[in-house]
Design a protein around this motif. Structure first.
Motif, PDB file in Angstrom:
ATOM      1  N   ARG A  28       0.843  -1.201   0.000  1.00  0.00           N
ATOM      2  CA  ARG A  28       0.000   0.000   0.000  1.00  0.00           C
ATOM      3  C   ARG A  28       0.870   1.239   0.000  1.00  0.00           C
ATOM      4  NH1 ARG A  28      -5.926  -0.002   0.410  1.00  0.00           N
ATOM      5  NH2 ARG A  28      -6.396  -2.198   0.606  1.00  0.00           N
ATOM      6  N   GLY A  32      -1.310  10.901   2.704  1.00  0.00           N
ATOM      7  CA  GLY A  32      -1.651  11.662   3.920  1.00  0.00           C
ATOM      8  C   GLY A  32      -2.015  10.786   5.105  1.00  0.00           C
ATOM      9  N   ARG A 108      -3.466  17.271   5.828  1.00  0.00           N
ATOM     10  CA  ARG A 108      -2.626  16.098   5.553  1.00  0.00           C
ATOM     11  C   ARG A 108      -3.077  15.335   4.312  1.00  0.00           C
ATOM     12  NH1 ARG A 108       2.098  15.802   6.654  1.00  0.00           N
ATOM     13  NH2 ARG A 108       2.045  13.551   6.358  1.00  0.00           N
ATOM     14  N   GLY A 112      -4.396  12.583  -4.599  1.00  0.00           N
ATOM     15  CA  GLY A 112      -4.195  11.198  -5.071  1.00  0.00           C
ATOM     16  C   GLY A 112      -4.754  10.188  -4.084  1.00  0.00           C
ATOM     17  N   LEU A 165       1.022   3.386  -9.002  1.00  0.00           N
ATOM     18  CA  LEU A 165       0.565   4.485  -8.158  1.00  0.00           C
ATOM     19  C   LEU A 165       0.145   5.672  -9.022  1.00  0.00           C
ATOM     20  CD1 LEU A 165       3.384   6.241  -6.124  1.00  0.00           C
ATOM     21  CD2 LEU A 165       3.819   4.924  -8.153  1.00  0.00           C
TER      22      LEU A 165
HETATM   23  C1  FAD Z   1     -12.588  12.128  10.347  1.00  0.00           C
HETATM   24  C2  FAD Z   1     -12.467  11.976   8.864  1.00  0.00           C
HETATM   25  C3  FAD Z   1     -13.387  12.612   8.040  1.00  0.00           C
HETATM   26  C4  FAD Z   1     -13.296  12.476   6.647  1.00  0.00           C
HETATM   27  N1  FAD Z   1     -14.206  13.116   5.860  1.00  0.00           N
HETATM   28  C5  FAD Z   1     -14.117  12.984   4.521  1.00  0.00           C
HETATM   29  C6  FAD Z   1     -15.027  13.650   3.656  1.00  0.00           C
HETATM   30  O1  FAD Z   1     -15.929  14.353   4.096  1.00  0.00           O
HETATM   31  N2  FAD Z   1     -14.880  13.473   2.314  1.00  0.00           N
HETATM   32  C7  FAD Z   1     -13.895  12.682   1.788  1.00  0.00           C
HETATM   33  O2  FAD Z   1     -13.803  12.561   0.573  1.00  0.00           O
HETATM   34  N3  FAD Z   1     -13.011  12.044   2.571  1.00  0.00           N
HETATM   35  C8  FAD Z   1     -13.109  12.182   3.916  1.00  0.00           C
HETATM   36  N4  FAD Z   1     -12.227  11.527   4.716  1.00  0.00           N
HETATM   37  C9  FAD Z   1     -11.237  10.630   4.092  1.00  0.00           C
HETATM   38  C10 FAD Z   1      -9.943  11.307   3.781  1.00  0.00           C
HETATM   39  O3  FAD Z   1      -9.979  12.676   3.903  1.00  0.00           O
HETATM   40  C11 FAD Z   1      -9.486  11.021   2.384  1.00  0.00           C
HETATM   41  O4  FAD Z   1      -9.739   9.708   2.005  1.00  0.00           O
HETATM   42  C12 FAD Z   1      -8.015  11.293   2.405  1.00  0.00           C
HETATM   43  O5  FAD Z   1      -7.830  12.642   2.210  1.00  0.00           O
HETATM   44  C13 FAD Z   1      -7.251  10.431   1.480  1.00  0.00           C
HETATM   45  O6  FAD Z   1      -5.994  11.011   1.222  1.00  0.00           O
HETATM   46  P1  FAD Z   1      -4.702  10.582   1.994  1.00  0.00           P
HETATM   47  O7  FAD Z   1      -3.613  11.303   1.312  1.00  0.00           O
HETATM   48  O8  FAD Z   1      -4.871  10.782   3.438  1.00  0.00           O
HETATM   49  O9  FAD Z   1      -4.632   9.026   1.611  1.00  0.00           O
HETATM   50  P2  FAD Z   1      -4.084   7.808   2.479  1.00  0.00           P
HETATM   51  O10 FAD Z   1      -4.914   7.602   3.665  1.00  0.00           O
HETATM   52  O11 FAD Z   1      -2.620   7.882   2.662  1.00  0.00           O
HETATM   53  O12 FAD Z   1      -4.379   6.645   1.406  1.00  0.00           O
HETATM   54  C14 FAD Z   1      -5.692   6.274   1.068  1.00  0.00           C
HETATM   55  C15 FAD Z   1      -5.645   5.104   0.073  1.00  0.00           C
HETATM   56  O13 FAD Z   1      -5.117   5.556  -1.170  1.00  0.00           O
HETATM   57  C16 FAD Z   1      -3.904   4.867  -1.491  1.00  0.00           C
HETATM   58  N5  FAD Z   1      -3.025   5.877  -2.073  1.00  0.00           N
HETATM   59  C17 FAD Z   1      -2.678   7.092  -1.541  1.00  0.00           C
HETATM   60  N6  FAD Z   1      -1.965   7.798  -2.424  1.00  0.00           N
HETATM   61  C18 FAD Z   1      -1.853   7.029  -3.539  1.00  0.00           C
HETATM   62  C19 FAD Z   1      -1.240   7.223  -4.803  1.00  0.00           C
HETATM   63  N7  FAD Z   1      -0.596   8.357  -5.129  1.00  0.00           N
HETATM   64  N8  FAD Z   1      -1.322   6.202  -5.712  1.00  0.00           N
HETATM   65  C20 FAD Z   1      -1.978   5.056  -5.427  1.00  0.00           C
HETATM   66  N9  FAD Z   1      -2.577   4.824  -4.240  1.00  0.00           N
HETATM   67  C21 FAD Z   1      -2.521   5.806  -3.313  1.00  0.00           C
HETATM   68  C22 FAD Z   1      -3.415   4.293  -0.180  1.00  0.00           C
HETATM   69  O14 FAD Z   1      -2.612   3.139  -0.388  1.00  0.00           O
HETATM   70  C23 FAD Z   1      -4.728   3.966   0.504  1.00  0.00           C
HETATM   71  O15 FAD Z   1      -5.246   2.753   0.017  1.00  0.00           O
HETATM   72  C24 FAD Z   1     -12.267  11.668   6.091  1.00  0.00           C
HETATM   73  C25 FAD Z   1     -11.329  11.051   6.927  1.00  0.00           C
HETATM   74  C26 FAD Z   1     -11.420  11.196   8.292  1.00  0.00           C
HETATM   75  C27 FAD Z   1     -10.407  10.529   9.161  1.00  0.00           C
END
Ligand code: FAD
Length: 283
Positions: A28, A32, A108, A112, A165
């Motif tokens: 994985r 963020g 954070r 992507g 990715l």
């Molecule tokens: C309290 C809370 C509230 C939230 N509310 C919302 C909301 O209202 N709307 C919403 O849309 N989301 C919401 N989310 C979810 C979250 O904001 C998003 O899913 C998040 O921003 C995903 O981005 P990340 O960079 O944190 O991904 P990560 O958590 O790091 O990864 C998410 C997934 O994507 C994969 N991944 C990440 N980057 C890549 C890449 N470049 N290529 C291939 N795979 C990749 C990872 O392996 C994993 O499977 C919430 C989360 C929380 C904890």
């Protein structure tokens, strides 16, 4: 609970990330961590390898190029939310970003990550479908571009293959009016249903219309029948009402503890009507 044990690699470059991912099909990517870390801690996913891309600077960029926005997959939501370029070139994306979680999550979370996570209720996958975005992926076989409409295959399932990715998201600039209409149980919760619309007019007549619905099917849905009902017509209340019914008919909502399917379908019609009306006013 704590995550099951896994190997951890912190990649310093895109090449390093691709190399680390190849050969471990269940690996994985950690961006963020706003979705992945809870899933790890709840042991809903148990990868043997996590590849951290947070230091891969070449995946974090935002620029206007050839009439579209080019956005690195590691670009944080907050950067998009505060960007004048996004506001002027893709105001639908700018408005939608403000609905993603809370400020701490947007600080954070990355574009992507949101797209690869492929939550059917998430805002950004639906926006990308509405705007006909293209996603660039890199993997062991090299680079390829996947249209947003072909990317989302089901809840948390995408067209990315093992070892691939997301690297870049290309979003065509759009003009005219736009609107986001979202229903959630609490402010900034994931949507029960959300509708994303853009409209351009020539005089009174609708030239283009884009409508996408989130939270109302296994993937975000592009309501093409509703769009066709708008294009070439003056956007009277009756025309908008017909498009709203067509958008609702295109949905396939889940029936779960958050809301019954019939309610979501009906709300898809209500929100589509509001979204088109607001987009028309701004066009
Ligand atoms: C309290 C809370 C509230 C939230 N509310 C919302 C909301 O209202 N709307 C919403 O849309 N989301 C919401 N989310 C979810 C979250 O904001 C998003 O899913 C998040 O921003 C995903 O981005 P990340 O960079 O944190 O991904 P990560 O958590 O790091 O990864 C998410 C997934 O994507 C994969 N991944 C990440 N980057 C890549 C890449 N470049 N290529 C291939 N795979 C990749 C990872 O392996 C994993 O499977 C919430 C989360 C929380 C904890």
């Amino acid at each position: 609970m704590k995550a099951a044990p896994f190997e951890y690699v912190r990649a310093a470059s895109l090449d390093e990330a691709v190399e680390a991912l190849s050969g471990t099909p269940d690996a994985r990517v950690l961006a963020g961590g706003q979705s992945l870390v809870p899933l790890l801690n709840l042991r809903q996913v148990r990868p043997t390898l996590v590849v951290d891309i947070n230091r891969v600077d070449e995946l974090s960029f935002l620029r206007k190029e050839n009439g579209q926005l080019e956005i690195g997959a590691l670009t944080r939501h907050r950067v998009l939310e505060t960007s004048e370029t996004v506001r002027s070139e893709a105001p639908l994306l700018a408005e939608a970003i403000g609905y993603v979680g809370h400020p701490a999550i947007r600080n954070r979370g990355t574009l992507g990550g949101s797209l690869a996570h492929a939550d059917p209720a998430a805002e950004l996958p639906a926006v990308m479908i509405a705007l006909d975005a293209g996603f660039t992926a890199r993997g062991p076989q090299g680079e390829r571009v996947i249209a947003a409409r072909d990317f989302f295959l089901g809840p948390h399932r995408t067209a990315l293959g093992p070892g691939e990715l997301l690297t870049r998201i290309s979003v065509p600039s759009h003009r005219g009016g736009w609107a986001v209409e979202q229903l959630s149980r609490r402010s900034r919760d994931l949507a029960l249903v959300a509708v994303f619309a853009t409209v351009t007019l020539s005089g009174d007549v609708c030239e283009t219309a884009r409508i996408a619905v989130a939270g109302a099917g296994p993937t975000p849905i592009r309501a093409t029948g509703a769009e066709e009902a708008l294009v070439g017509r003056a956007l009277t209340d009756d025309v908008i009402a017909l498009a709203a019914e067509l958008a609702a008919a295109a949905t396939d909502p889940p029936d779960d503890l958050h809301a019954p399917a019939d309610y979501r379908r009906e709300m898809a019609a209500v929100l589509t009507r509001r979204a088109i009306s607001r987009a028309k006013e701004g066009a």
